[in-house]
Design a protein around this motif. Structure first.
Motif, PDB file in Angstrom:
ATOM      1  N   ILE A   1       0.818  -1.217   0.000  1.00 39.00           N
ATOM      2  CA  ILE A   1       0.000   0.000   0.000  1.00 39.00           C
ATOM      3  C   ILE A   1       0.853   1.268   0.000  1.00 39.00           C
ATOM      4  N   PRO A   2       1.869   1.414   0.880  1.00 40.83           N
ATOM      5  CA  PRO A   2       2.678   2.635   0.849  1.00 40.83           C
ATOM      6  C   PRO A   2       3.474   2.785  -0.449  1.00 40.83           C
ATOM      7  N   GLU A   3       3.692   1.671  -1.163  1.00 41.23           N
ATOM      8  CA  GLU A   3       4.465   1.718  -2.398  1.00 41.23           C
ATOM      9  C   GLU A   3       3.611   2.061  -3.617  1.00 41.23           C
ATOM     10  N   LEU A   4       2.290   2.165  -3.410  1.00 41.93           N
ATOM     11  CA  LEU A   4       1.417   2.531  -4.517  1.00 41.93           C
ATOM     12  C   LEU A   4       1.586   4.024  -4.795  1.00 41.93           C
ATOM     13  N   LYS A   5       2.560   4.331  -5.636  1.00 39.80           N
ATOM     14  CA  LYS A   5       2.872   5.718  -5.956  1.00 39.80           C
ATOM     15  C   LYS A   5       2.874   5.894  -7.469  1.00 39.80           C
ATOM     16  N   LEU A   6       2.408   7.064  -7.899  1.00 41.33           N
ATOM     17  CA  LEU A   6       2.374   7.319  -9.326  1.00 41.33           C
ATOM     18  C   LEU A   6       3.777   7.473  -9.885  1.00 41.33           C
ATOM     19  N   SER A   7       3.948   7.096 -11.127  1.00 39.24           N
ATOM     20  CA  SER A   7       5.218   7.299 -11.819  1.00 39.24           C
ATOM     21  C   SER A   7       5.196   8.595 -12.618  1.00 39.24           C
ATOM     22  N   ASN A   8       4.111   8.788 -13.384  1.00 43.68           N
ATOM     23  CA  ASN A   8       3.980   9.991 -14.208  1.00 43.68           C
ATOM     24  C   ASN A   8       2.519  10.349 -14.341  1.00 43.68           C
ATOM     25  N   VAL A   9       2.265  11.624 -14.594  1.00 48.48           N
ATOM     26  CA  VAL A   9       0.927  12.084 -14.947  1.00 48.48           C
ATOM     27  C   VAL A   9       0.834  12.097 -16.470  1.00 48.48           C
ATOM     28  N   VAL A  10      -0.250  11.500 -16.985  1.00 50.74           N
ATOM     29  CA  VAL A  10      -0.422  11.394 -18.433  1.00 50.74           C
ATOM     30  C   VAL A  10      -0.952  12.721 -18.966  1.00 50.74           C
ATOM     31  N   GLN A  11      -0.248  13.287 -19.933  1.00 50.26           N
ATOM     32  CA  GLN A  11      -0.595  14.602 -20.463  1.00 50.26           C
ATOM     33  C   GLN A  11      -1.361  14.532 -21.783  1.00 50.26           C
ATOM     34  N   ASP A  12      -1.316  13.409 -22.495  1.00 50.41           N
ATOM     35  CA  ASP A  12      -1.953  13.342 -23.812  1.00 50.41           C
ATOM     36  C   ASP A  12      -3.276  12.586 -23.746  1.00 50.41           C
ATOM     37  N   ASP A  13      -3.850  12.319 -24.886  1.00 47.37           N
ATOM     38  CA  ASP A  13      -5.150  11.646 -24.961  1.00 47.37           C
ATOM     39  C   ASP A  13      -5.009  10.161 -25.252  1.00 47.37           C
ATOM     40  N   THR A  14      -4.007   9.544 -24.667  1.00 43.23           N
ATOM     41  CA  THR A  14      -3.769   8.120 -24.876  1.00 43.23           C
ATOM     42  C   THR A  14      -4.994   7.305 -24.448  1.00 43.23           C
ATOM     43  N   GLU A  15      -5.241   6.194 -25.161  1.00 41.70           N
ATOM     44  CA  GLU A  15      -6.321   5.288 -24.769  1.00 41.70           C
ATOM     45  C   GLU A  15      -5.916   4.573 -23.482  1.00 41.70           C
ATOM     46  N   THR A  16      -6.331   5.105 -22.377  1.00 44.96           N
ATOM     47  CA  THR A  16      -5.880   4.584 -21.085  1.00 44.96           C
ATOM     48  C   THR A  16      -6.736   3.432 -20.568  1.00 44.96           C
ATOM     49  N   GLY A  17      -7.976   3.357 -21.007  1.00 46.05           N
ATOM     50  CA  GLY A  17      -8.862   2.297 -20.536  1.00 46.05           C
ATOM     51  C   GLY A  17      -9.440   2.538 -19.159  1.00 46.05           C
ATOM     52  N   ILE A  18      -9.202   3.721 -18.596  1.00 43.02           N
ATOM     53  CA  ILE A  18      -9.684   3.996 -17.237  1.00 43.02           C
ATOM     54  C   ILE A  18     -11.209   4.018 -17.180  1.00 43.02           C
ATOM     55  N   GLU A  19     -11.856   4.648 -18.167  1.00 42.38           N
ATOM     56  CA  GLU A  19     -13.314   4.772 -18.137  1.00 42.38           C
ATOM     57  C   GLU A  19     -14.009   3.421 -18.233  1.00 42.38           C
ATOM     58  N   GLU A  20     -13.380   2.467 -18.884  1.00 42.55           N
ATOM     59  CA  GLU A  20     -13.977   1.126 -19.005  1.00 42.55           C
ATOM     60  C   GLU A  20     -13.336   0.139 -18.030  1.00 42.55           C
ATOM     61  N   SER A  21     -12.660   0.647 -17.026  1.00 43.96           N
ATOM     62  CA  SER A  21     -11.861  -0.203 -16.134  1.00 43.96           C
ATOM     63  C   SER A  21     -12.697  -1.296 -15.460  1.00 43.96           C
ATOM     64  N   ASP A  22     -12.201  -2.521 -15.537  1.00 42.12           N
ATOM     65  CA  ASP A  22     -12.822  -3.618 -14.789  1.00 42.12           C
ATOM     66  C   ASP A  22     -11.886  -4.113 -13.694  1.00 42.12           C
ATOM     67  N   PHE A  23     -10.940  -3.271 -13.327  1.00 36.41           N
ATOM     68  CA  PHE A  23     -10.015  -3.584 -12.229  1.00 36.41           C
ATOM     69  C   PHE A  23      -9.965  -2.354 -11.337  1.00 36.41           C
ATOM     70  N   HIS A  24     -10.516  -2.474 -10.145  1.00 37.09           N
ATOM     71  CA  HIS A  24     -10.460  -1.348  -9.211  1.00 37.09           C
ATOM     72  C   HIS A  24     -10.320  -1.852  -7.779  1.00 37.09           C
ATOM     73  N   ILE A  25      -9.722  -1.026  -6.949  1.00 34.32           N
ATOM     74  CA  ILE A  25      -9.442  -1.382  -5.558  1.00 34.32           C
ATOM     75  C   ILE A  25      -9.951  -0.254  -4.669  1.00 34.32           C
ATOM     76  N   THR A  26     -10.736  -0.603  -3.649  1.00 28.10           N
ATOM     77  CA  THR A  26     -11.262   0.382  -2.707  1.00 28.10           C
ATOM     78  C   THR A  26     -10.689   0.113  -1.314  1.00 28.10           C
ATOM     79  N   PHE A  27     -10.191   1.171  -0.683  1.00 30.72           N
ATOM     80  CA  PHE A  27      -9.647   1.095   0.664  1.00 30.72           C
ATOM     81  C   PHE A  27     -10.568   1.893   1.588  1.00 30.72           C
ATOM     82  N   ARG A  28     -11.006   1.289   2.694  1.00 33.68           N
ATOM     83  CA  ARG A  28     -11.939   1.967   3.596  1.00 33.68           C
ATOM     84  C   ARG A  28     -11.418   1.972   5.030  1.00 33.68           C
TER      85      ARG A  28
END
Length: 446
Positions: free
Chosen positions: A236-263
């Motif tokens: 969990i502490p190692e979950l760190k971003l590498s880069n912020v995406v600046q372009d319109d690459t097909e990232t697949g985030i909107e159709e994501s079927d992999f997600h993790i929720t921490f409560r």
């Protein structure tokens, strides 16, 4: 005669050369030993609590402490407070070994990095960073006000932020680990729900080492293995971003079927993982942030396991220290283990026969270590068809005696279905494991 004289001269020369080499080596060692024993002193002795710092490098980093938090020019995103506090502590307490060397010889005449510190009284002191020493372990650092040059361990100097974004909070999960009460992982094929709590008494929980339980995808509630939770805790502490995406690459985030929720009890944070990105990364986004980022694939591995690989597969988990008795009944034989806790150890009887403590401890792992093998789906069965019945009775403060009954129902020639009285019937165990356990119990009765 001449040849002998030549040999003597050659040997003499060799001895002289060897002596000179040894002398040089000894002097180098002595010099090195002396260098290591020279006292390292603090660079800053007259500074109070740091209220501001400035780094002059290719980019300028300016930070000011306002009340108990830091603000960095040019950074609107949340800062990693612990990282900043640790950084200030490190820089404020820098130590080095004073050396006599010309500034120009170690790139301190035109340094690439200079740091200014300002305390709560408005006093300012600064230092500049030069080149590494010959063995690449220390930097030449000049205290600007005293014009004193020191050798300072590189690990401390390399904590200095060289651009404002280095101070951004790059953690994707900010809820403290010790406050988490639930983690939900949807990996595209199954929803895995992990909770810190389960409907068990404290005595029942003793043997559940990780302290976490899987509520889904199974009908029953199962203990999560210590190793699986340790990998998640470290991950969990190692979950760190590498880069912020600046372009319109097909990232697949909107159709994501992999997600993790921490409560936690008061907060919730969700990460959405999209398509694979370049250089062994994935696209990732936080629910509360419109930015798309990338993350190293390896950091997602603890959260990418199948549910079956994350659970303790023991048929029944119970601590010996709270167990009162275990009854096993088959069509041909019956075993009745009675266990009494005493000051000097355990008093154990098997079918009314006293059993030595050490002998029992060698056999008990066969019984306690019975593990299921296959998920067969939740099945409706008739316990009257059971070939074997096992009852575990424990003593609890909250509910007194509690008994968990398990029926083993044959589903083929090799396996039994495990049907728990207080749980689902969804896993099978190989018959050979049960037969081996009976053999070990029979050995105790010989």
């Amino acid at each position: 005669m001449t040849m002998k004289k030549s040999k003597i001269i050659g040997i003499t020369v060799a001895i002289i050369v060897i002596s000179m080499i040894l002398t040089i080596v000894m002097n180098m060692r002595a010099s090195s030993d002396k260098e290591e024993t020279v006292e390292h002193v603090e660079l800053f002795t007259d500074l109070g609590e740091i209220q501001a710092f400035r780094v002059l490098a290719n980019e300028k980093v300016e930070a000011t402490k306002i009340k108990n938090s830091w603000e960095v020019d040019g950074i609107e995103q949340k800062l990693e407070a612990e990282k900043l506090d640790a950084l200030i502590h490190t820089i404020r307490n820098l130590k080095g070994k004073e050396v006599a060397i010309a500034r120009k010889d170690v790139h301190l005449d035109f340094p690439n990095v200079t740091v200014e510190l300002t305390d709560d009284d408005g006093n300012t002191q600064s230092f500049s960073v030069g080149q590494l020493n010959n063995n690449q372990t220390k930097y030449y650092v000049e205290h600007r006000e005293t014009q004193t040059i020191y050798l300072v361990d590189r690990q401390y100097i390399e904590t200095i932020p060289l651009k404002p974004s280095d101070l951004m909070d790059q953690r994707l999960v900010t809820i403290p680990i010790n406050e988490l009460v639930e983690i939900v992982i949807f990996n595209g094929t199954e929803e895995i729900v992990l909770k810190r709590d389960a409907p068990y008494t404290k005595e029942e929980k003793i043997a559940h080492i990780s302290g976490w339980y899987m509520w889904k995808p199974y009908e029953g509630i199962y203990s999560v293995t210590f190793q699986a939770m340790e990998e998640i805790y470290q991950g969990i502490p190692e979950l760190k971003l590498s880069n912020v995406v600046q372009d319109d690459t097909e990232t697949g985030i909107e159709e994501s079927d992999f997600h993790i929720t921490f409560r936690s009890k008061t907060e919730e944070e969700t990460l959405f993982i999209g398509n694979p990105a370049k250089n062994n990364h994935y696209y990732i986004s936080r629910e509360d942030n419109n930015e798309t980022m990338t993350i190293n694939t390896e950091l997602l591995e603890p959260f990418s396991k199948q549910s079956f690989d994350m659970i303790d597969k023991f048929m029944h988990i119970v601590a010996l220290e709270v167990t009162k008795d275990i009854k096993i009944k088959t069509s041909q034989k019956t075993y009745h283990l009675e266990i009494e806790q005493q000051n000097d150890g355990l008093a154990i009887t098997l079918n009314n026969q006293e059993i030595e403590d050490n002998a029992f401890k060698k056999v008990y792992p066969y019984l306690a270590g019975l593990t299921f093998d296959t998920y067969v789906g939740n099945q409706t069965t008739n316990s009257n068809n059971a070939e074997i019945e096992i009852a575990y009775t424990i003593e609890t403060e909250e509910k007194g005696e509690l008994t968990e009954r398990i029926a083993l129902i044959p589903i083929n020639n090799e396996s039994y279905l495990i049907q728990k009285e207080t749980g689902a019937s969804e896993f099978s165990i190989r018959k050979e494991k049960i037969e081996e356990t009976f053999k070990q119990l029979d050995n105790l009765l010989k």
